[in-house]
Scaffold this active site. Structure first.
Site, PDB file in Angstrom:
ATOM      1  N   ILE A  86       1.039   6.853   0.311  1.00 57.59           N
ATOM      2  CA  ILE A  86       0.361   5.830   1.110  1.00 57.59           C
ATOM      3  C   ILE A  86      -1.068   5.663   0.618  1.00 57.59           C
ATOM      4  O   ILE A  86      -1.771   6.669   0.403  1.00 57.59           O
ATOM      5  CB  ILE A  86       0.331   6.241   2.600  1.00 57.59           C
ATOM      6  CG1 ILE A  86       1.766   6.538   3.092  1.00 57.59           C
ATOM      7  CG2 ILE A  86      -0.323   5.168   3.453  1.00 57.59           C
ATOM      8  CD1 ILE A  86       1.804   7.330   4.373  1.00 57.59           C
ATOM      9  N   CYS A  87      -1.491   4.421   0.445  1.00 57.14           N
ATOM     10  CA  CYS A  87      -2.884   4.172   0.077  1.00 57.14           C
ATOM     11  C   CYS A  87      -3.655   3.869   1.355  1.00 57.14           C
ATOM     12  O   CYS A  87      -3.583   2.765   1.894  1.00 57.14           O
ATOM     13  CB  CYS A  87      -2.974   2.989  -0.906  1.00 57.14           C
ATOM     14  SG  CYS A  87      -4.667   2.623  -1.384  1.00 57.14           S
ATOM     15  N   LEU A  88      -4.337   4.905   1.857  1.00 57.98           N
ATOM     16  CA  LEU A  88      -5.058   4.751   3.121  1.00 57.98           C
ATOM     17  C   LEU A  88      -6.323   5.593   3.000  1.00 57.98           C
ATOM     18  O   LEU A  88      -6.245   6.796   2.717  1.00 57.98           O
ATOM     19  CB  LEU A  88      -4.166   5.244   4.276  1.00 57.98           C
ATOM     20  CG  LEU A  88      -4.672   4.992   5.691  1.00 57.98           C
ATOM     21  CD1 LEU A  88      -4.833   3.490   5.955  1.00 57.98           C
ATOM     22  CD2 LEU A  88      -3.690   5.586   6.707  1.00 57.98           C
ATOM     23  N   ASN A 140       0.815  -1.223   0.000  1.00 63.80           N
ATOM     24  CA  ASN A 140       0.000   0.000   0.000  1.00 63.80           C
ATOM     25  C   ASN A 140       0.845   1.268   0.000  1.00 63.80           C
ATOM     26  O   ASN A 140       0.323   2.354   0.209  1.00 63.80           O
ATOM     27  CB  ASN A 140      -0.943  -0.002   1.201  1.00 63.80           C
ATOM     28  CG  ASN A 140      -1.751  -1.275   1.292  1.00 63.80           C
ATOM     29  OD1 ASN A 140      -1.459  -2.150   2.119  1.00 63.80           O
ATOM     30  ND2 ASN A 140      -2.712  -1.441   0.395  1.00 63.80           N
TER      31      ASN A 140
END
Ligand SMILES: [Zn+2]
Ligand SMILES: [Zn+2]
Ligand SMILES: [Zn+2]
Ligand SMILES: [Zn+2]
Ligand SMILES: [Zn+2]
Ligand SMILES: [Zn+2]
Lengths: 496, 152
Positions: free
Chosen positions: B86-88, B79
């Protein structure tokens, strides 16, 4: 900077329940979602524009669905709070991350630190009153621990204040809200005042003491009694000065009485100079006739005694007469100097514009038998002249006199020109120059119907002989001739 | 620059005085909206014993918009991409102004404990994770040793 409301709340635990879920500050206008999550109206309104849900439970939410909470509002109104004068500003806190050693030791250098300026600490001399949040404003407005500027030193020198804080660690706990205070000025007023007065002797501190700073309202009355800037009247000149300057002023006040060193009478300072020069009876003075020569000195109260003293009086009279004589002499001398000046000016004029002929006749006794003697000729402006004497007169009527003339050589005279001469012929007395005989003439040459001009009866020959004119059988004739005008009469050629 | 909202000051005070375990966040002295962050790799994760440096920036819209966060330390994670992005979800559409720096960093810490290859940002890493998780975790460990060993 204002003390934050949250700081004033006594039970800090309550804040967590009464803060806005967005701005984390005490709720001002509380609104809640259907699940009771609380936000400030302004914060949730902004948030709903972006996202129509509760920021905490994410339930769907619109402005219309927001509701009041009377319970929360009442709870907030009744919060127990100190007033802002319970606190003062502390040194800014420097915060560094506190965590496992391995990280903090390195991060403190690489990550830096956070300076928290908003460090409010309890002011020991401050207000301990507790009110409800609802009544806080009313209390603060009348709180006697609030600050006011001293009315006697209200110079708006905020820069000075800053200096105070920088220079003096004790002053760092000043409160910067509508009242600005330093610890020195607010504590018990008598103590702080004595501190200020002591500092007056210290020039370094002079600047810091240009004002009293902010004083707690409850201490103002007491402060005004002791304020170093309170107006104080000078007992001598009755002018007003601030207290801390009054001693300096009195020292120099020109209305302050002083004792005259000589007569021991008390005199106002500004009059002392004239007292000494004009009236002090014990002052040693010169006799008023000192510039006429009286060298007596005496105290002023003895002046009349001196003036009325017989010996002194006749002495003064003598001085006056001497003075008069001297004046006359000076006048005569001045006159002589002026005459001398005139003579010198005449000579200078002659030197530039005139001619001086000195004719020495030697062997007078032999020359005389010729009846007539003439000088060598001389030229003035193109005209040729000579002087001549007839030893026994030139006519029968002047027998016994010496006749003297200035003659023009008419045959050599330039055509169309004329000279106006001022001249004299002097028989020099060789025994006494002052007895010389001078004959003066003003004549236009050429002379109509004649060759020369002079005096037929210049001097008796007997006088010439016996009065010292002839010495060593020599007679000296001097003639100064001044050209007063050069005249031109040009013949105009007849026109053809 | 706008004056710092009280909320940011309050958050910073709390971050400094009561830091979350394994997370250090300090504002830059010249810009109190810019934070240097160090997250310690969670135990029993391939990132254990690693020190991961991140930068976090609060825009003028914060807290109405999420903070911008990026890994500075290279990390092998499905992620997190090569650039540290950041993939959040909470950093994007799931942001809520009720969230704080602390909650964001705790979420990132949790992401290290529980990589989610089904919502990848680094596709090749996610593939690796799905096809051979054991090998991917081994590689993540190697990277941690290689790039995140220093706390500096
Ligand atoms: Zn709010
Ligand atoms: Zn809710
Ligand atoms: Zn009070
Ligand atoms: Zn005062
Ligand atoms: Zn005076
Ligand atoms: Zn006197």
């Amino acid at each position: 900077m204002e003390v934050p409301i949250e700081t004033l709340i006594i039970d800090q635990e309550l804040i967590k329940e009464l803060q806005c879920g967005i701005c984390l500050q005490l709720l001002n206008t509380p609104r809640q979602c259907q699940n009771g999550h609380l936000f400030d109206l302004s914060c949730i309104t902004t948030s709903l524009k972006k996202n129509k849900q509760c920021p905490i439970c994410r339930c769907s939410l619109s402005s219309k669905e927001l509701s009041r909470s009377l319970f929360v509002e009442k709870h907030i109104r009744n919060l127990k709070v100190y007033c802002k004068y319970h606190y003062k500003k502390g040194e800014p806190l420097v915060m560094v991350p506190t965590t496992e050693k391995s990280i903090s030791s390195s991060s403190s250098s690489s990550l830096g630190s956070f300076h928290d300026d908003e460090n409010w600490i309890i002011d020991d001399g401050g207000c301990d009153h507790i009110s409800t949040f609802e009544n806080l404003e009313t209390h603060q407005n009348s709180c006697e621990f609030g600050f006011d500027q001293c009315k006697y030193s209200s110079n708006n020198s905020s820069s000075n204040n800053k200096n105070n804080n920088n220079n003096n660690n004790n002053n760092s706990n000043s409160i910067n809200d509508n009242g600005n205070a330093n610890a020195n000025a607010n504590g018990n007023s008598s103590g702080s005042n004595s501190g200020i007065i002591n500092n007056n002797n210290n020039n370094e501190n002079e600047k810091e003491n240009d004002e009293c700073g902010m004083i707690r309202k409850k201490d103002l009355e007491n402060h005004y009694v002791n304020c170093p800037f309170r107006p104080t009247l000078c007992k001598y000149c009755e002018k007003q000065f601030c207290f801390k300057l009054i001693d300096d002023h009195i020292e120099n006040c020109d209305m302050k009485p002083q004792t005259c060193d000589l007569c021991l009478v008390s005199i106002i300072k500004k009059d002392m100079e004239s007292h000494l020069s004009d009236s002090c009876p014990s002052k040693l003075i010169d006799c008023p006739y000192s510039h006429f020569g009286c060298s007596s000195k005496f105290t002023r109260d003895n002046l009349n005694n001196h003036l009325e003293n017989q010996t002194a009086m006749s002495q003064h009279l003598k001085f006056l007469l001497l003075q008069q004589t001297k004046k006359e002499e000076d006048f005569v001398k001045e006159l002589e100097e002026k005459e001398d000046k005139i003579r010198r000016l005449e000579e200078a004029l002659l030197a530039s514009n005139g001619h001086r002929i000195e004719w020495k006749i030697k062997n007078v006794s032999k020359q005389r038998s010729d009846k007539y003697t003439q000088s060598e000729s001389f030229i003035i402006n193109g005209f040729t002249f000579f002087l001549a004497l007839f030893w026994d007169g030139d006519t029968s009527e002047s027998t016994g006199f010496v006749s003297t003339y200035l003659f023009l050589e008419t045959s050599k005279a330039p055509k169309g020109k004329a000279l106006f001469l001022h001249y004299f012929i002097e028989f020099q007395n060789q025994r006494d120059r002052n007895q010389s005989i001078q004959k003066e003439f003003d004549v236009l040459f050429p002379i109509k119907g004649g060759q020369g001009w002079g005096d037929r009866k210049a001097i008796k020959y007997t006088s010439l002989e016996k009065d010292g004119f002839i010495k060593d059988d020599t007679l000296i004739i001097r003639s100064d001739i001044l050209v007063k005008k050069n005249l031109w009469s040009i013949d105009v050629a007849p026109q053809r | 620059m706008n004056s710092l909202p009280k909320r940011i000051i309050k958050e910073t005070q709390r971050l400094m005085s009561e830091p979350a375990p394994g997370i250090v966040a300090t504002p830059a002295t010249d810009n109190l909206r810019y934070f240097k962050v160090t997250i310690t790799g969670p135990a029993e994760s391939p990132f254990e014993k690693g020190f991961f440096h991140l930068e976090l920036f609060l825009t003028d819209e914060y807290p109405m918009s999420p903070p911008k966060v990026r890994f500075l330390t290279k990390i092998y994670h499905p992620n997190i991409d090569k650039l540290g992005r950041i993939c959040l979800d909470i950093l994007k559409d799931k942001w809520s102004p009720a969230l704080q720096i602390r909650t964001v960093l705790l979420s990132i810490q949790a992401l290290l404990s529980a990589p989610n290859p089904d919502d990848p940002l680094a596709n090749d890493v996610a593939e690796h994770w799905k096809s051979n998780e054991k090998d991917a975790i081994k590689k993540a460990r190697e990277w941690t040793e290689l790039y995140a060993a220093s706390s500096e």
